[in-house]
Design a protein around this motif. Sequence first.
Motif, short mmCIF file in Angstrom:
data_model
loop_
_atom_site.label_atom_id
_atom_site.label_comp_id
_atom_site.label_asym_id
_atom_site.label_seq_id
_atom_site.Cartn_x
_atom_site.Cartn_y
_atom_site.Cartn_z
N VAL A 441 78.97 54.18 70.42
CA VAL A 441 80.42 54.13 70.56
C VAL A 441 80.91 54.85 71.82
O VAL A 441 81.76 54.31 72.55
CB VAL A 441 81.11 54.68 69.30
CG1 VAL A 441 82.62 54.77 69.50
CG2 VAL A 441 80.80 53.79 68.09
N PRO A 442 80.41 56.05 72.14
CA PRO A 442 80.83 56.66 73.41
C PRO A 442 80.48 55.80 74.62
O PRO A 442 81.22 55.78 75.61
CB PRO A 442 80.09 57.99 73.43
CG PRO A 442 79.83 58.30 71.99
CD PRO A 442 79.60 56.97 71.34
N ARG A 443 79.36 55.09 74.57
CA ARG A 443 78.99 54.22 75.69
C ARG A 443 79.98 53.07 75.84
O ARG A 443 80.37 52.72 76.95
CB ARG A 443 77.57 53.66 75.48
CG ARG A 443 76.47 54.70 75.51
CD ARG A 443 75.10 54.08 75.45
NE ARG A 443 74.85 53.22 76.60
CZ ARG A 443 73.66 52.67 76.88
NH1 ARG A 443 72.63 52.89 76.06
NH2 ARG A 443 73.51 51.92 77.93
N VAL A 444 80.38 52.50 74.72
CA VAL A 444 81.34 51.40 74.77
C VAL A 444 82.68 51.89 75.31
O VAL A 444 83.31 51.24 76.15
CB VAL A 444 81.50 50.77 73.37
CG1 VAL A 444 82.61 49.72 73.39
CG2 VAL A 444 80.19 50.14 72.91
N LEU A 445 83.11 53.05 74.84
CA LEU A 445 84.37 53.61 75.33
C LEU A 445 84.28 53.94 76.82
O LEU A 445 85.24 53.70 77.57
CB LEU A 445 84.72 54.86 74.54
CG LEU A 445 86.03 55.56 74.94
CD1 LEU A 445 87.22 54.62 74.74
CD2 LEU A 445 86.22 56.85 74.15
N ALA A 446 83.14 54.47 77.26
CA ALA A 446 82.97 54.77 78.69
C ALA A 446 83.04 53.51 79.53
O ALA A 446 83.66 53.49 80.61
CB ALA A 446 81.63 55.48 78.91
N ALA A 447 82.42 52.43 79.05
CA ALA A 447 82.48 51.17 79.78
C ALA A 447 83.91 50.65 79.84
O ALA A 447 84.37 50.17 80.90
CB ALA A 447 81.57 50.14 79.10
N LEU A 448 84.63 50.74 78.73
CA LEU A 448 86.02 50.28 78.70
C LEU A 448 86.88 51.04 79.71
O LEU A 448 87.60 50.45 80.52
CB LEU A 448 86.57 50.43 77.29
CG LEU A 448 88.01 49.96 77.03
CD1 LEU A 448 88.14 49.46 75.59
CD2 LEU A 448 89.01 51.09 77.25
N LEU A 449 86.83 52.37 79.67
CA LEU A 449 87.68 53.18 80.52
C LEU A 449 87.27 53.05 81.99
O LEU A 449 88.13 52.98 82.89
CB LEU A 449 87.62 54.64 80.08
CG LEU A 449 88.22 54.94 78.71
CD1 LEU A 449 87.96 56.38 78.31
CD2 LEU A 449 89.71 54.65 78.70
N ALA A 450 85.97 53.02 82.26
CA ALA A 450 85.51 52.89 83.65
C ALA A 450 85.92 51.54 84.23
O ALA A 450 86.35 51.45 85.39
CB ALA A 450 84.00 53.07 83.72
N GLY A 451 85.78 50.49 83.44
CA GLY A 451 86.22 49.18 83.91
C GLY A 451 87.70 49.14 84.21
O GLY A 451 88.14 48.58 85.22
N ALA A 452 88.49 49.77 83.35
CA ALA A 452 89.93 49.83 83.59
C ALA A 452 90.25 50.61 84.85
O ALA A 452 91.09 50.19 85.67
CB ALA A 452 90.62 50.46 82.38
N CYS A 453 89.58 51.75 85.05
CA CYS A 453 89.83 52.57 86.25
C CYS A 453 89.47 51.82 87.53
O CYS A 453 90.25 51.79 88.49
CB CYS A 453 89.03 53.86 86.16
SG CYS A 453 89.64 55.07 84.97
N LEU A 454 88.29 51.22 87.55
CA LEU A 454 87.84 50.55 88.77
C LEU A 454 88.67 49.31 89.07
O LEU A 454 88.96 49.02 90.23
CB LEU A 454 86.35 50.19 88.62
CG LEU A 454 85.39 51.38 88.57
CD1 LEU A 454 83.98 50.91 88.24
CD2 LEU A 454 85.39 52.13 89.89
N ALA A 455 89.03 48.56 88.05
CA ALA A 455 89.86 47.37 88.26
C ALA A 455 91.23 47.75 88.81
O ALA A 455 91.74 47.13 89.76
CB ALA A 455 90.00 46.60 86.96
N LEU A 456 91.83 48.79 88.23
CA LEU A 456 93.14 49.23 88.70
C LEU A 456 93.04 49.77 90.12
O LEU A 456 93.93 49.50 90.95
CB LEU A 456 93.68 50.30 87.76
CG LEU A 456 95.10 50.81 88.04
CD1 LEU A 456 96.09 49.66 88.06
CD2 LEU A 456 95.50 51.86 87.01
N ALA A 457 91.98 50.50 90.43
CA ALA A 457 91.80 51.01 91.79
C ALA A 457 91.67 49.86 92.78
O ALA A 457 92.25 49.89 93.88
CB ALA A 457 90.56 51.90 91.85
#
Length: 711
Positions: A441-457
């Motif tokens: 679950v932490p891995r899935v959450l990390a992927a979700l948040l990192a994808g959101a950060c990089l896409a927004l950047a």
Amino acid sequence: MRQRDDAPPPAVARPAAAAARPDAPGVPLPRTPRRGSLRVGVVLALVAAWVLAAVVLHLVQGTADVGLRDLLALVTGDAVDQAAAVVVESRVPRLLAAVLVGTALGASGTAMQAVARNPLASPDTTAVNAGAYLALTLASAFGTTLAPLAGVGVAFVGGIAAAALVIGLSSGRSVSVVRLVLAGSVVTMGLASITSVVMLLLPWEVQGMFAWGAGSLSQNGSATVVRVLPVVAAGVVALLLLARRLDVLQLGDDAARSLGMRVGATRVVVVVVAVLLAASAVAVTGPIGFVGLCAPLLVRLAARRVRQLTRHRVLILASAATGVALVLTADVLLRAVFGSVAGVTVPTGVVTSALGAVFLIVLARRLRSGDTGEALAGMRAGTALGRRAPWLVLTLAGAALLAALVAAVLLGDRALLLGDVDLWLRGAASVRLEIILDSRVPRVLAALLAGACLALAGALVQAVTRNPLADPGVLGVSSAAGLGAVVTIVAVPAAGFAMLFGGALLGAAVAAVVLLGGTRGGDQVRTVLVGVGIGAFSSALTTLLLVRSDPWNQNKAMTWLAGSTYGATWVQQLPMVVVLVLAAAVLVRTSRDLDVLQLDDLTPRVLGVAVPRARLVHVALAIVLTAAATASIGVVAFVGLVAPHAARLLIGKRHALLLPLTVLLGATLVVVADLVGRATIAPAQLPAGLVTSLIGTPYFLWLLWRIRTDR
């Protein structure tokens, strides 16, 4: 590799050779006085002196006490047996490898620059070295033991295939000076991702290929060099025989044809010979980076004062000698800095890659590709559904993300059921379920948040630079952030996540300053090429740190470079959550500013937008977003490229709608990439960053093809 005749810096085709610029590289010159020949002799003598000094220093360095007197005695036949054995058995093979590789890469780079009429062309920037290295890695992975010449053949197949791909992607009536190199650089990134996948899946079969892949002169005797030497010699001789044709080719295709030259056939032959030389070098030492770029450029700098050096018969020989001097000097510097023992274990290609990346950045800042900032505003955007019901599109994207999250939690090396997740949430799960979900679950959450950060950047950078090719990974910001994280890991092995985030933030900030401070003028392709140089420089320094660190730190640091969610914890998610909330609070008020910033420089000023401040705020947000994602899961490329473009195609260019959809799509992309990496080859795993690179490379190349200014 044909490019338009009016693109700088090649000479424009004109009816007569006299119409070409007299100082253009490679342009045939009229007879010059004896003073010109004397200057050529002086330059060649200086290069020879450089080579000789590097050879002497290279031979006297080592753990054994062998000095100049011993070398003189060895030359005269009076050497002590022990000293002679040390030099012959340990140092001469390394020296011969440096001479062979420097000669091959220097001559290959000169030929590529001539045939492309492009000062940035080289075996590195056209993906030849990456293709050759991938081919050798695949051969090693399948357990094939290759003889030296067979290795050259395998490397040649990989190199020529990569070159053909780059040339095909860059062909057309309008190919700018840097477009071919940009395509080659991105193909290199894609091939490097495939190579990394092979190494991760078959670590024992390709053991030792990581350090060798950075370019190592270490040799087990001289047998390999001696067997490959005739191939390199034949290649250099072939280029010398073609030198006059290369001179004529600098006049332009039309002028060359008017003089009776078969332009297409000449290009094919020269490219084949250049790839053969580069493949020979890779087969002996691995890909030693950017020697084929730097050596010809150094000679061309001298040619500004000594115009006879532009004749390719002289230029090829001088570049080959300069390549030898560069490789030897890099190796001498390594052993001088790290010591005679430790310096041998550090790949020589690390130094040459760092130097070549600097050359690439400097040259890219001076060149113009002709691609201005209007391309983003002019690209097609918005579907009929997205224009009529944008909130429906956002709802569907949210549903897709939710489905991806559920699949990512349930699937992996062990498939679970929704009931298992319910038990885990209520604290009633078995020990086995707790172990699985506490890590998954932490891995899935990390992927979700990192994808959101990089896409927004990526969306923010594209808007403020009006550059459809912009992405934190492609622009080198993610690599620089990864370098900052690796420096922190190596310097402070017990560093906490806060220090890691600080190191990544500092690296990303420095990269952004170099990138945006040196690419003013709105030239999109030039900006991306500078970013590629920043990424290459960061990767070279990162490789140096990894090779020099102890095994525990090395394995830990490689996790960041691959873009893996492995080992993600709840604490590591907090910075990304905070940054995303902060960005949302800012962008709610500035989304309209982004709508006009993406158009041009004049419109936002007319409408009262403080352009410098707006750019600073949004670039700072992009830097912090990238640093937070990189510190959490490592270097992940192309998310900030693919997600914003997909959102723009679906919903249009209004950032109030575009940014939320970009975040949803970016999160979905990385979650799915992480799921694919975890589940498809379980129990083995692929990092999410490699999966996104395999997806993003073809998309970037398609986008580069699509935004050409003149098809």
